[in-house]
Design a protein around this motif. Structure first.
Motif, PDB file in Angstrom:
ATOM      1  N   LEU A   1      40.016 -44.008  -6.013  1.00 28.01           N
ATOM      2  CA  LEU A   1      39.840 -44.426  -4.544  1.00 28.01           C
ATOM      3  C   LEU A   1      41.127 -44.026  -3.866  1.00 28.01           C
ATOM      4  O   LEU A   1      41.175 -43.486  -2.689  1.00 28.01           O
ATOM      5  CB  LEU A   1      39.374 -45.855  -4.278  1.00 28.01           C
ATOM      6  CG  LEU A   1      39.183 -46.511  -3.050  1.00 28.01           C
ATOM      7  CD1 LEU A   1      37.924 -46.034  -2.331  1.00 28.01           C
ATOM      8  CD2 LEU A   1      38.951 -47.786  -3.122  1.00 28.01           C
ATOM      9  N   ARG A   2      42.361 -44.557  -4.226  1.00 28.44           N
ATOM     10  CA  ARG A   2      43.601 -44.406  -3.625  1.00 28.44           C
ATOM     11  C   ARG A   2      44.356 -43.021  -3.791  1.00 28.44           C
ATOM     12  O   ARG A   2      44.751 -42.304  -2.824  1.00 28.44           O
ATOM     13  CB  ARG A   2      44.638 -45.381  -4.277  1.00 28.44           C
ATOM     14  CG  ARG A   2      44.516 -46.667  -3.617  1.00 28.44           C
ATOM     15  CD  ARG A   2      44.878 -46.964  -2.319  1.00 28.44           C
ATOM     16  NE  ARG A   2      44.936 -48.398  -1.833  1.00 28.44           N
ATOM     17  CZ  ARG A   2      44.078 -48.882  -1.040  1.00 28.44           C
ATOM     18  NH1 ARG A   2      43.078 -48.193  -0.539  1.00 28.44           N
ATOM     19  NH2 ARG A   2      44.531 -50.144  -0.618  1.00 28.44           N
ATOM     20  N   TYR A   3      44.119 -42.209  -5.031  1.00 27.94           N
ATOM     21  CA  TYR A   3      44.929 -41.063  -5.271  1.00 27.94           C
ATOM     22  C   TYR A   3      43.965 -40.128  -5.829  1.00 27.94           C
ATOM     23  O   TYR A   3      44.764 -39.028  -6.066  1.00 27.94           O
ATOM     24  CB  TYR A   3      46.140 -41.686  -6.102  1.00 27.94           C
ATOM     25  CG  TYR A   3      46.934 -42.743  -5.870  1.00 27.94           C
ATOM     26  CD1 TYR A   3      47.571 -42.818  -4.697  1.00 27.94           C
ATOM     27  CD2 TYR A   3      46.954 -43.966  -6.261  1.00 27.94           C
ATOM     28  CE1 TYR A   3      48.300 -43.721  -4.093  1.00 27.94           C
ATOM     29  CE2 TYR A   3      47.401 -45.018  -5.984  1.00 27.94           C
ATOM     30  CZ  TYR A   3      48.515 -44.889  -4.930  1.00 27.94           C
ATOM     31  OH  TYR A   3      49.125 -46.001  -4.372  1.00 27.94           O
ATOM     32  N   GLY A   4      42.705 -40.304  -5.980  1.00 26.16           N
ATOM     33  CA  GLY A   4      41.946 -38.954  -6.466  1.00 26.16           C
ATOM     34  C   GLY A   4      42.211 -38.798  -7.925  1.00 26.16           C
ATOM     35  O   GLY A   4      41.872 -37.650  -8.498  1.00 26.16           O
ATOM     36  N   THR A   5      42.681 -39.843  -8.641  1.00 27.51           N
ATOM     37  CA  THR A   5      42.945 -39.937 -10.192  1.00 27.51           C
ATOM     38  C   THR A   5      41.738 -39.514 -10.963  1.00 27.51           C
ATOM     39  O   THR A   5      40.654 -40.123 -10.761  1.00 27.51           O
ATOM     40  CB  THR A   5      43.814 -41.133 -10.692  1.00 27.51           C
ATOM     41  OG1 THR A   5      44.660 -41.472  -9.652  1.00 27.51           O
ATOM     42  CG2 THR A   5      44.005 -41.119 -11.926  1.00 27.51           C
ATOM     43  N   VAL A   6      42.077 -38.781 -11.970  1.00 28.89           N
ATOM     44  CA  VAL A   6      40.901 -38.500 -12.668  1.00 28.89           C
ATOM     45  C   VAL A   6      40.834 -39.703 -13.815  1.00 28.89           C
ATOM     46  O   VAL A   6      41.734 -40.104 -14.501  1.00 28.89           O
ATOM     47  CB  VAL A   6      41.106 -37.230 -13.658  1.00 28.89           C
ATOM     48  CG1 VAL A   6      39.936 -36.975 -14.754  1.00 28.89           C
ATOM     49  CG2 VAL A   6      41.213 -35.948 -12.754  1.00 28.89           C
ATOM     50  N   GLY A   7      39.786 -40.338 -13.908  1.00 28.44           N
ATOM     51  CA  GLY A   7      39.356 -41.677 -14.766  1.00 28.44           C
ATOM     52  C   GLY A   7      38.704 -41.238 -15.766  1.00 28.44           C
ATOM     53  O   GLY A   7      37.763 -40.742 -15.835  1.00 28.44           O
ATOM     54  N   LEU A   8      38.971 -41.899 -16.841  1.00 31.77           N
ATOM     55  CA  LEU A   8      38.281 -41.896 -18.040  1.00 31.77           C
ATOM     56  C   LEU A   8      38.321 -43.421 -18.909  1.00 31.77           C
ATOM     57  O   LEU A   8      39.290 -43.846 -18.886  1.00 31.77           O
ATOM     58  CB  LEU A   8      38.887 -40.901 -19.237  1.00 31.77           C
ATOM     59  CG  LEU A   8      38.398 -40.798 -20.552  1.00 31.77           C
ATOM     60  CD1 LEU A   8      36.947 -40.512 -20.607  1.00 31.77           C
ATOM     61  CD2 LEU A   8      39.362 -39.875 -21.309  1.00 31.77           C
ATOM     62  N   ILE A   9      37.107 -43.642 -19.181  1.00 33.41           N
ATOM     63  CA  ILE A   9      36.876 -45.092 -19.658  1.00 33.41           C
ATOM     64  C   ILE A   9      36.083 -44.458 -21.056  1.00 33.41           C
ATOM     65  O   ILE A   9      34.851 -44.483 -21.268  1.00 33.41           O
ATOM     66  CB  ILE A   9      35.918 -45.815 -19.027  1.00 33.41           C
ATOM     67  CG1 ILE A   9      36.857 -46.356 -17.766  1.00 33.41           C
ATOM     68  CG2 ILE A   9      35.979 -47.235 -19.777  1.00 33.41           C
ATOM     69  CD1 ILE A   9      35.979 -47.069 -16.784  1.00 33.41           C
ATOM     70  N   PRO A  10      36.920 -44.400 -22.056  1.00 33.81           N
ATOM     71  CA  PRO A  10      36.060 -44.061 -23.585  1.00 33.81           C
ATOM     72  C   PRO A  10      35.614 -45.410 -24.107  1.00 33.81           C
ATOM     73  O   PRO A  10      36.567 -46.237 -24.458  1.00 33.81           O
ATOM     74  CB  PRO A  10      37.073 -43.254 -24.313  1.00 33.81           C
ATOM     75  CG  PRO A  10      38.500 -43.700 -23.624  1.00 33.81           C
ATOM     76  CD  PRO A  10      38.087 -44.252 -22.588  1.00 33.81           C
ATOM     77  N   GLU A  11      34.211 -45.659 -24.537  1.00 33.06           N
ATOM     78  CA  GLU A  11      34.007 -46.614 -25.241  1.00 33.06           C
ATOM     79  C   GLU A  11      33.597 -46.210 -26.644  1.00 33.06           C
ATOM     80  O   GLU A  11      32.624 -45.333 -26.877  1.00 33.06           O
ATOM     81  CB  GLU A  11      32.883 -47.205 -24.723  1.00 33.06           C
ATOM     82  CG  GLU A  11      33.106 -48.011 -23.421  1.00 33.06           C
ATOM     83  CD  GLU A  11      32.958 -49.372 -23.301  1.00 33.06           C
ATOM     84  OE1 GLU A  11      33.069 -49.872 -24.471  1.00 33.06           O
ATOM     85  OE2 GLU A  11      33.160 -49.918 -22.155  1.00 33.06           O
ATOM     86  N   VAL A  12      34.008 -46.863 -27.658  1.00 34.45           N
ATOM     87  CA  VAL A  12      33.621 -46.459 -28.925  1.00 34.45           C
ATOM     88  C   VAL A  12      32.822 -47.773 -29.663  1.00 34.45           C
ATOM     89  O   VAL A  12      33.354 -48.539 -29.459  1.00 34.45           O
ATOM     90  CB  VAL A  12      34.802 -45.838 -29.872  1.00 34.45           C
ATOM     91  CG1 VAL A  12      35.211 -44.517 -29.543  1.00 34.45           C
ATOM     92  CG2 VAL A  12      36.183 -47.045 -29.845  1.00 34.45           C
TER      93      VAL A  12
END
Length: 409
Positions: free
Chosen positions: A250-261
């Motif tokens: 939202l703030r910086y256009g960051t590429v976000g990744l949430i890996p669930e294993v």
């Protein structure tokens, strides 16, 4: 020590026994690395509400900034080992990943981690114990406490990590999670084809199945590939808490990744959805009755966790009733609630031994049911940590390939 063989396979090799790293061992290791390498430093980001330090290991490299968060939930400990393996990779001379600058917060919730102790060898019995299990109530989870419109309402741990995000404005942020069973999956903020390929190779490379949409719950909104879903956009009312990934995007256009294993391999439950709904509903009624004989739940952290976990059981029961077959999550949800209630009873120093015994009996009953229905066995820790490391490396490499990165619309 783990190692990373870039030429053949991104699999983490652990010492015999495959013990998970802990916040304490990672703290010691981070300071050792900072002392050993001139371009590596440990930074104090702040303190928690209970006064515990939150630190980050910064490994300086190229201009791309990557933030990695582990220990975002105290009962999700795979990320600790993934971080340890990542540090092994970054410590190697000439590591390709040093084209980025890395900021690794190895324990994002120290107050929660102080109350949860991973026990080895891993099993359902050692995981769900009243003495060592803790998962905070939603309002006490720093990872889901980012409030852009009301930052003064954030937990101190959230403010500390947000300060790092605001300072470095990361190109990528990875928040490491693990589920209890089911398949592997990832939430992402941007359509990133290399990550799609990395998820596709999970079954062959790490013997981890890919999750179906029901396993991923209500978090994703758009499927982009098998096992890959777009992170849901934050709700317009930003006074509600959002995650670190949502905040940075939202703030910086960051590429976000949430890996669930998944932590455990589990067989399909023999129950129908209707049978599961009845079991969950009955469990909720029994746990509420047991709680009524204990000190008020709001008096302890585990009590507040139990209140929220028991509170969602009717909704889980309703969802199970609509399913053809029972979900594994219906078992895990009950075990979380039963274990948290027992921990509350223990932390409250209950003198009513009959009330304490009732909590113990309920946990034992649901433990037996879970073991009978799911027959859970732990996945090898080198595989689940290796899967997360694979995704982190894939994301870092993609940051330098502008053609592979497409802003979501």
């Amino acid at each position: 020590m783990a190692y990373f063989n870039q030429s053949r396979s991104r699999t983490v090799i652990l010492p015999a026994g495959g013990r998970f790293a802990t916040p304490e061992t990672l703290t010691a290791r981070a300071h050792q690395l900072a002392d050993a390498f001139p371009d590596t430093s440990v930074r104090l980001l702040g303190q928690t509400d209970e006064g515990r330090p939150i630190e980050a290991l910064t490994i300086s490299g190229g201009p791309r900034q990557v933030v990695v968060l582990a220990g975002v939930h105290p009962d999700e400990s795979v990320g600790y080992h993934t971080v340890s393996a990542l540090w092994d990779v970054l410590a190697k001379p000439g590591a390709a990943l040093r084209a980025c600058t890395w900021h690794v917060v190895w324990c994002s919730d120290p107050d929660g981690a102080a109350r949860h102790t991973p026990i080895q060898p891993l099993s359902v019995e050692t995981y769900f114990t009243g003495e060592t299990y803790y998962r905070p109530a939603p309002a006490e989870q720093p990872e889901w406490g980012y409030r852009p419109a009301h930052p003064a309402d954030e937990l101190a741990a959230t403010r500390a990590v947000r300060g790092l995000i605001d300072e470095v404005r990361p190109d990528a942020l990875v928040s490491l999670h693990n589920a209890l069973s089911g398949g592997a999956f990832s939430f992402v903020t941007h359509r990133l084809v290399p990550l799609h390929r990395a998820m596709a190779r999970m079954p062959a490379r790490y013997s981890l199945p890919l999750a179906d949409p029901e396993e991923a719950g209500d978090g994703p909104s758009t499927p982009w590939a098998p096992g890959v879903w777009r992170v849901r956009r934050p709700a317009p009312a930003l006074g509600a808490g959002i995650s670190s990934v949502q905040y940075a995007k939202l703030r910086y256009g960051t590429v976000g990744l949430i890996p669930e294993v998944p932590l455990f391999r589990a067989q399909a439950s023999p129950e129908t959805g209707l049978e599961s709904a009845g079991r969950v509903l009955e469990a909720g009624l029994n746990l509420r009755a047991a709680a009524s004989a204990l000190p008020a739940l709001e008096q302890t952290r585990s009590g507040r966790a139990a209140r929220s976990q028991i509170g969602i059981l009717p909704a889980i029961s309703d969802a199970e009733e609509k399913r053809r077959r029972a979900s594994a999550f219906s078992h895990w949800a009950v075990l979380r609630a039963a274990t948290s209630l027992l921990r509350h009873a223990q932390d409250s120093f209950v003198r009513d031994l009959a009330a304490l015994e009732r909590c113990e009996v309920l946990l034992e009953r649901h433990m037996r049911t879970t073991k009978t229905h799911l027959a859970p066995t732990p996945h090898p820790s080198e595989l689940v940590a290796g899967a997360q490391l694979d995704l982190i490396v894939t994301l870092a490499e993609a940051l330098h390939d502008t053609k592979s990165l497409q802003e979501q619309r």
